[in-house]
Design a protein around this motif. Sequence first.
Motif, short mmCIF file in Angstrom:
data_model
loop_
_atom_site.label_atom_id
_atom_site.label_comp_id
_atom_site.label_asym_id
_atom_site.label_seq_id
_atom_site.Cartn_x
_atom_site.Cartn_y
_atom_site.Cartn_z
N MET A 90 12.00 2.81 53.36
CA MET A 90 12.39 1.42 53.07
C MET A 90 13.89 1.27 52.88
N GLY A 91 14.51 2.19 52.13
CA GLY A 91 15.93 2.07 51.79
C GLY A 91 16.11 1.26 50.51
N ALA A 98 21.52 -0.19 51.61
CA ALA A 98 20.48 0.64 52.24
C ALA A 98 21.11 1.56 53.30
N ALA A 99 20.66 2.81 53.30
CA ALA A 99 21.19 3.80 54.24
C ALA A 99 20.87 3.40 55.68
N PRO A 100 21.77 3.73 56.62
CA PRO A 100 21.52 3.42 58.03
C PRO A 100 20.18 4.02 58.49
N GLY A 101 19.48 3.27 59.30
CA GLY A 101 18.21 3.77 59.83
C GLY A 101 17.02 3.47 58.95
N THR A 102 17.24 2.94 57.75
CA THR A 102 16.10 2.55 56.92
C THR A 102 15.61 1.16 57.32
N ILE A 103 14.38 0.85 56.91
CA ILE A 103 13.77 -0.43 57.28
C ILE A 103 14.62 -1.60 56.78
N ARG A 104 15.07 -1.51 55.53
CA ARG A 104 15.86 -2.62 54.99
C ARG A 104 17.23 -2.72 55.66
N ASP A 106 17.84 -2.12 58.69
CA ASP A 106 17.65 -2.62 60.05
C ASP A 106 17.04 -4.02 60.12
N PHE A 107 16.22 -4.39 59.11
CA PHE A 107 15.47 -5.64 59.24
C PHE A 107 15.68 -6.64 58.11
N ALA A 115 12.44 -7.60 53.52
CA ALA A 115 11.55 -7.05 54.55
C ALA A 115 10.29 -6.34 54.08
N VAL A 116 10.40 -5.51 53.05
CA VAL A 116 9.24 -4.70 52.65
C VAL A 116 9.17 -4.51 51.14
N HIS A 117 7.95 -4.29 50.68
CA HIS A 117 7.69 -3.81 49.33
C HIS A 117 7.03 -2.44 49.43
N GLY A 118 7.31 -1.58 48.48
CA GLY A 118 6.59 -0.31 48.38
C GLY A 118 6.39 0.07 46.93
N SER A 119 5.22 0.58 46.59
CA SER A 119 4.96 1.02 45.21
C SER A 119 6.03 2.01 44.79
#
Length: 141
Positions: A90-91, A98-104, A106-107, A115-119
């Motif tokens: 996710m980043g 957020a680090a390059p290449g992470t979902i956040r 990039d999106f 963009a995303v949630h994660g536990s």
Amino acid sequence: MALERTLSIIKPDAVAKNVIGEIYTRFEKNGLKVVASKMKQLSKQEAEGFYAVHRERPFFNALVEFMISGPVMIQVLEGEGAVLKNRDLMGATNPKDAAPGTIRADFADSIDANAVHGSDSLENAAIEVAYFFPATDVYAR
Ligand code: RTP
Ligand code: MG
């Protein structure tokens, strides 16, 4: 490392951007299996309950309003060290960090539309999975 399950949500901004598939590809290419999945328009009550730990935070109302602004894609991810692995993919919360290449990176557009949630822990993962999926709707693979 142990086999774990974690809850992931693709938030309304990323669903609207039509990148569900690209995000699923990142999970799959990094050893995470989708073992439950559904698209859902959250009610205000559902979003408030899900983010109850943040109820006293200044961003709570904005977070809830954003999470109900459109449908979300909710999934359970399974894999070795799934909780941390998903957080790594996710980043950082703020896409600017957020680090390059992470979902956040990039999106995501902003700290709100990220963009995303994660536990964030194995303990919270179990609570969050149960919040959205009865045990019979999660498939061991
Ligand atoms: P998430 O729960 O969505 O996976 O995100 P997270 O763990 O990286 O961040 P968390 O601290 O749990 O915050 C939940 C969501 O609230 C929004 N937020 N806004 N304006 C702010 O300072 C702020 N801080 C957090 C973010 O959208 C974050 O994902
Ligand atoms: Mg969080």
